[in-house]
Write a protein that holds these residues in place. Structure first.
Motif, PDB file in Angstrom:
ATOM      1  N   VAL A  11       0.837  -1.199   0.000  1.00  8.19           N
ATOM      2  CA  VAL A  11       0.000   0.000   0.000  1.00  8.19           C
ATOM      3  C   VAL A  11       0.874   1.252   0.000  1.00  8.19           C
ATOM      4  O   VAL A  11       0.614   2.209  -0.736  1.00  8.19           O
ATOM      5  CB  VAL A  11      -0.953   0.001   1.217  1.00  8.19           C
ATOM      6  CG1 VAL A  11      -1.640   1.362   1.360  1.00  8.19           C
ATOM      7  CG2 VAL A  11      -1.987  -1.102   1.074  1.00  8.19           C
ATOM      8  N   ALA A  55      -2.383  -1.430   7.154  1.00  9.60           N
ATOM      9  CA  ALA A  55      -3.312  -1.187   6.037  1.00  9.60           C
ATOM     10  C   ALA A  55      -4.710  -1.648   6.417  1.00  9.60           C
ATOM     11  O   ALA A  55      -5.236  -2.630   5.877  1.00  9.60           O
ATOM     12  CB  ALA A  55      -2.818  -1.905   4.784  1.00  9.60           C
ATOM     13  N   LEU A  57      -8.887  -1.322   6.706  1.00  9.22           N
ATOM     14  CA  LEU A  57      -9.892  -0.902   5.730  1.00  9.22           C
ATOM     15  C   LEU A  57     -10.239   0.586   5.861  1.00  9.22           C
ATOM     16  O   LEU A  57     -10.310   1.288   4.841  1.00  9.22           O
ATOM     17  CB  LEU A  57     -11.149  -1.761   5.867  1.00  9.22           C
ATOM     18  CG  LEU A  57     -12.289  -1.427   4.892  1.00  9.22           C
ATOM     19  CD1 LEU A  57     -11.815  -1.531   3.447  1.00  9.22           C
ATOM     20  CD2 LEU A  57     -13.483  -2.355   5.130  1.00  9.22           C
ATOM     21  N   THR A  59      -8.350   3.020   6.832  1.00  9.72           N
ATOM     22  CA  THR A  59      -7.225   3.778   6.287  1.00  9.72           C
ATOM     23  C   THR A  59      -7.210   3.718   4.769  1.00  9.72           C
ATOM     24  O   THR A  59      -7.018   4.734   4.085  1.00  9.72           O
ATOM     25  CB  THR A  59      -5.888   3.236   6.841  1.00  9.72           C
ATOM     26  OG1 THR A  59      -5.858   3.422   8.258  1.00  9.72           O
ATOM     27  CG2 THR A  59      -4.701   3.974   6.225  1.00  9.72           C
ATOM     28  N   LEU A  60      -7.418   2.538   4.213  1.00 12.05           N
ATOM     29  CA  LEU A  60      -7.417   2.380   2.760  1.00 12.05           C
ATOM     30  C   LEU A  60      -8.548   3.177   2.123  1.00 12.05           C
ATOM     31  O   LEU A  60      -8.367   3.792   1.064  1.00 12.05           O
ATOM     32  CB  LEU A  60      -7.550   0.899   2.386  1.00 12.05           C
ATOM     33  CG  LEU A  60      -6.369  -0.003   2.737  1.00 12.05           C
ATOM     34  CD1 LEU A  60      -6.712  -1.460   2.425  1.00 12.05           C
ATOM     35  CD2 LEU A  60      -5.124   0.413   1.980  1.00 12.05           C
ATOM     36  N   PHE A  61      -9.700   3.169   2.758  1.00  8.43           N
ATOM     37  CA  PHE A  61     -10.855   3.885   2.231  1.00  8.43           C
ATOM     38  C   PHE A  61     -10.568   5.384   2.132  1.00  8.43           C
ATOM     39  O   PHE A  61     -10.776   6.014   1.087  1.00  8.43           O
ATOM     40  CB  PHE A  61     -12.071   3.633   3.138  1.00  8.43           C
ATOM     41  CG  PHE A  61     -13.334   4.283   2.663  1.00  8.43           C
ATOM     42  CD1 PHE A  61     -14.136   3.669   1.708  1.00  8.43           C
ATOM     43  CD2 PHE A  61     -13.734   5.514   3.170  1.00  8.43           C
ATOM     44  CE1 PHE A  61     -15.302   4.269   1.265  1.00  8.43           C
ATOM     45  CE2 PHE A  61     -14.900   6.124   2.737  1.00  8.43           C
ATOM     46  CZ  PHE A  61     -15.687   5.499   1.783  1.00  8.43           C
ATOM     47  N   ALA A  64      -7.640   6.256  -0.440  1.00  4.07           N
ATOM     48  CA  ALA A  64      -8.039   6.273  -1.847  1.00  4.07           C
ATOM     49  C   ALA A  64      -8.703   7.602  -2.201  1.00  4.07           C
ATOM     50  O   ALA A  64      -8.443   8.195  -3.263  1.00  4.07           O
ATOM     51  CB  ALA A  64      -8.982   5.110  -2.143  1.00  4.07           C
ATOM     52  N   THR A  76      -9.006   3.402  -6.662  1.00  4.22           N
ATOM     53  CA  THR A  76      -9.781   2.407  -5.920  1.00  4.22           C
ATOM     54  C   THR A  76      -8.909   1.774  -4.845  1.00  4.22           C
ATOM     55  O   THR A  76      -7.670   1.851  -4.889  1.00  4.22           O
ATOM     56  CB  THR A  76     -10.306   1.301  -6.843  1.00  4.22           C
ATOM     57  OG1 THR A  76      -9.191   0.513  -7.327  1.00  4.22           O
ATOM     58  CG2 THR A  76     -11.057   1.880  -8.039  1.00  4.22           C
ATOM     59  N   ILE A  77      -9.554   1.115  -3.895  1.00  3.87           N
ATOM     60  CA  ILE A  77      -8.804   0.376  -2.874  1.00  3.87           C
ATOM     61  C   ILE A  77      -7.998  -0.737  -3.531  1.00  3.87           C
ATOM     62  O   ILE A  77      -6.874  -1.042  -3.120  1.00  3.87           O
ATOM     63  CB  ILE A  77      -9.764  -0.182  -1.810  1.00  3.87           C
ATOM     64  CG1 ILE A  77     -10.404   0.962  -1.031  1.00  3.87           C
ATOM     65  CG2 ILE A  77      -9.023  -1.108  -0.845  1.00  3.87           C
ATOM     66  CD1 ILE A  77     -11.416   0.525   0.005  1.00  3.87           C
ATOM     67  N   LEU A  80      -4.654   0.331  -4.584  1.00  4.87           N
ATOM     68  CA  LEU A  80      -3.691   0.501  -3.495  1.00  4.87           C
ATOM     69  C   LEU A  80      -3.041  -0.812  -3.070  1.00  4.87           C
ATOM     70  O   LEU A  80      -1.946  -0.800  -2.501  1.00  4.87           O
ATOM     71  CB  LEU A  80      -4.377   1.146  -2.286  1.00  4.87           C
ATOM     72  CG  LEU A  80      -4.868   2.584  -2.483  1.00  4.87           C
ATOM     73  CD1 LEU A  80      -5.641   3.049  -1.261  1.00  4.87           C
ATOM     74  CD2 LEU A  80      -3.701   3.521  -2.771  1.00  4.87           C
ATOM     75  N   LEU A 104     -11.103  -7.279  -3.998  1.00  4.66           N
ATOM     76  CA  LEU A 104     -11.550  -5.943  -3.619  1.00  4.66           C
ATOM     77  C   LEU A 104     -12.298  -5.244  -4.748  1.00  4.66           C
ATOM     78  O   LEU A 104     -12.844  -4.156  -4.559  1.00  4.66           O
ATOM     79  CB  LEU A 104     -10.349  -5.094  -3.188  1.00  4.66           C
ATOM     80  CG  LEU A 104      -9.693  -5.547  -1.878  1.00  4.66           C
ATOM     81  CD1 LEU A 104      -8.412  -4.787  -1.621  1.00  4.66           C
ATOM     82  CD2 LEU A 104     -10.650  -5.373  -0.713  1.00  4.66           C
TER      83      LEU A 104
END
Length: 224
Positions: A11, A55, A57, A59-61, A64, A76-77, A80, A104
């Protein structure tokens, strides 16, 4: 590629690549992240890009969205987590980056041997043991219907592992005994007898009863 990396490292590398491609600075990312509730400064963004931030969810959201804001591209996730190498999900599971990214994007999670690092080698190591266990099965279990055995294996889980351990038999024999007696796994037969919305006490009573049925069948040695 055979290289494997932690998900946080993947990521971080992808985030850095998107940021630099969009000519955004660490400060740009930090300020945008604060707008979405992350208390980040440039040092925190640097930690993320170096793979030192888990990483998760959430944080990833947010990441992005933040990268999309500062670069002007839609991210998009899946973008990443994408890598053409292997991603370490946990100490026991390393999967293809492509497989993770596809999950994903909405594809069902259904791992195959080629998706899991080392799975083929582990299966090869298990073959001699399985063959030896098959040779040790009682004669009456050779009459078990293949379709019933497939159901028993497919519908088995932790319950079957525990019962097999209690009975002192292999999981392979557990599958065969269950299929021969009930045409399905131990847990499926237990749930069928218990009925819908059965509580733990009811399931426990039936579990003990079924374990005794298995003991009797194995002592008798005819599976009847």
């Amino acid at each position: 590629m055979t290289e494997s990396r932690a998900l946080s490292e993947v990521v971080g590398q992808n985030a850095r690549a998107h940021r630099t491609k969009g000519e955004a600075t660490l400060d740009d990312v930090a300020r945008a992240a604060r707008f979405y509730g992350l208390k980040w400064n440039t040092g925190r963004v640097g930690d993320l890009e170096s793979g030192r931030i888990p990483a998760t969810l959430p944080t990833l959201f947010v990441l992005a969205e933040v990268l999309g804001d500062v670069t002007g591209e839609r991210i998009t996730i899946a973008d990443l987590v994408w890598t053409d190498g292997w991603v370490e999900i946990n100490p026991e599971l390393t999967v293809k980056g492509e497989t993770l990214a596809k999950s994903l994007q909405g594809e069902p999670v259904h791992l195959r041997a080629g998706d899991v690092h080392g799975a083929v080698d582990r299966m090869k190591e298990q073959v001699p043991k399985l063959l030896a266990e098959l040779k040790e099965l009682p004669e009456y279990l050779n009459k078990t219907e293949i379709t019933a055995l497939e159901r028993a294996e497919r519908n088995s889980g932790v319950t079957e592992e525990r019962v097999a351990k209690d009975l002192g038999i292999s999981l392979l024999r557990m599958h065969h005994e269950s299929a021969h007696l009930w045409g399905d796994s131990f847990s499926r037969e237990r749930d069928r007898r218990a009925g819908a919305n059965a509580n733990a006490q009811r399931k426990g009573q039936i579990t003990r009863r079924m374990k005794e049925e298995l003991r009797v069948s194995m002592r008798r040695g005819d599976g009847q």
